[in-house]
Design a protein around this motif. Structure first.
Motif: not given
Ligand SMILES: [Fe+2]
Length: 385
Positions: A201-206, A208-212, A216-219, A261-262
């Motif tokens: 869940c954390q990976a998915i939310e990070a 699509v986050s507005r702070g991505a 952080s996308d690579l991670w 990314a939050r």
């Protein structure tokens, strides 16, 4: 498309990752001092011999280790208070947090706030950030879930105010993350599933986050690839070291991603729903993730498409990607015997309004790709009971 959005990265100063790395604990942490407080939970790290390995490694480097034991599975302000007294009385120069997510969150808080006598509620109510330098912390996870070893925040609960929320600040960022996938080998299937759902869940939310951001996308994508390929396998056969390695990698990368990314609405809801239902955090996240993915579909379709590819679900069109990802998450939850709807979590209906209000003002909700008011969140929950 060219973007000129600035971004910041937050990560531990050093990370050591690999099977058997616990044996190097003393070697990698001796630069931090000669007296350590080891914070642990309620006995499993002792029973599995991990505490013994840690102490031997520290002693070999001339480090005196004091043990602070008994941290609750739900990390309480009282656990931090007793811990900072323990750190002061043994004159600890650094803190080692050895355990699951709650132990890491409490250990990090002891290190960050060990030098101050200010009431913990000042930090927990959000009026004060944990920015003043504290003691360094070495975070050693024994579960693959929160990725707390990589993040500058801790989730703590104040039973007196019935409040579960994060404290944040640079002082909470571990100096060293030591991730040894072998430490997760004894974890039973149920907590493996719950913690793994949190990491997913954390990976998915990070992502699509507005702070991505580009890093952080690579991670986040690499985290989804690792977790997607190994979560079901790690739950079915906990002795499989390949799956345990991938899960440790995935949860660590998800932690790094969220630190910069939050997150999103699932985590904005997770704390009040967790308080109301009393259910484990990962279970709550897994049950709410599909409805939030579907709600975000219109604004984040192509991002969910990237996540489908990372998870090995093919390359659906943006319009179909969110549904494909949501169904996949539901399938995993069903396979693990975990709830897929809010009602199954046992949240009382008359608490939905206060949950929606709390979620609307949560920090994680602010970076959800779709802006969500309290009314919109309440409506979403009612439709997904
Ligand atoms: Fe989480």
């Amino acid at each position: 498309m060219v973007s000129d959005t600035p971004f910041a990265l937050r990560a531990p100063r050093q990370t050591f990752f690999g099977c058997g790395e616990l044996r190097r604990l003393g070697e990698v942490s001796k630069r931090l001092g000669s007296v350590a407080l080891i914070a642990i939970g309620q006995g499993s790290v002792r029973a599995h011999g991990f505490l013994h390995t840690a102490r031997r490694s520290l002693e070999a480097e001339g480090i005196t280790a004091h043990v602070y034991e008994g941290i609750s599975p739900e990390p309480l302000l009282g656990d931090v208070e007793r811990g900072r007294e323990a750190a002061r009385s043994c004159r600890a120069e650094f803190v080692i947090a050895l355990g699951g997510g709650s132990v890491l969150d409490v250990g990090k808080s002891i290190a960050a706030l060990g030098g101050t006598y200010r009431p913990l509620t000042e930090y927990h109510s959000g009026t004060r950030a944990c920015d003043e330098p504290g003691l360094p912390c070495v975070a050693v996870p024994t579960t693959s879930g929160t990725g707390s070893e990589a993040t500058p925040n801790s989730v703590l609960t104040d039973p007196a105010r019935r409040l579960k929320t994060s404290i944040r600040g640079a002082a909470l960022q571990p100096e060293i993350a030591l991730v040894d996938p072998d430490l997760t080998l004894p974890l039973p299937p149920e907590p493996t599933a719950h913690s793994g759902l949190d990491a997913l869940c954390q990976a998915i939310e990070a992502y699509v986050s507005r702070g991505a951001n580009p890093v952080s996308d690579l991670w986040a994508l690499r985290a989804v690839r690792a977790i997607g390929g190994s979560l079901a396998g790690a739950v079915a056969d906990g002795s499989n070291r390949g799956h345990r390695y991938d899960m440790a990698l995935g949860s660590h990368l998800a932690g790094l991603a969220l630190a910069s990314a939050r997150l999103g609405l699932v985590h904005g809801l997770a704390h009040p729903v967790g308080m109301a239902s009393g259910k484990p955090h990962g279970l709550v996240c897994g049950a709410m993730l599909p409805m939030v993915i579907r709600a975000n579909a219109e604004v984040a379709g192509s991002r969910y498409g990237d996540l489908c590819e990372a998870a090995g679900l093919g390359s659906p069109e943006p319009a179909a990607a969110a549904e494909a990802l949501a169904r996949w998450v539901e399938g995993l939850c069903e396979e693990f015997g975990a709830p897929v709807r809010l009602a199954e979590l046992g949240v009382p209906e008359d608490e939905l309004e206060s949950i929606a209000t709390a979620a609307a003002s949560a920090g994680s909700t602010r970076t959800n790709p779709l802006e969500m008011s309290a009314e919109a969140i309440l409506d979403l929950m009612r439709k997904n009971l």
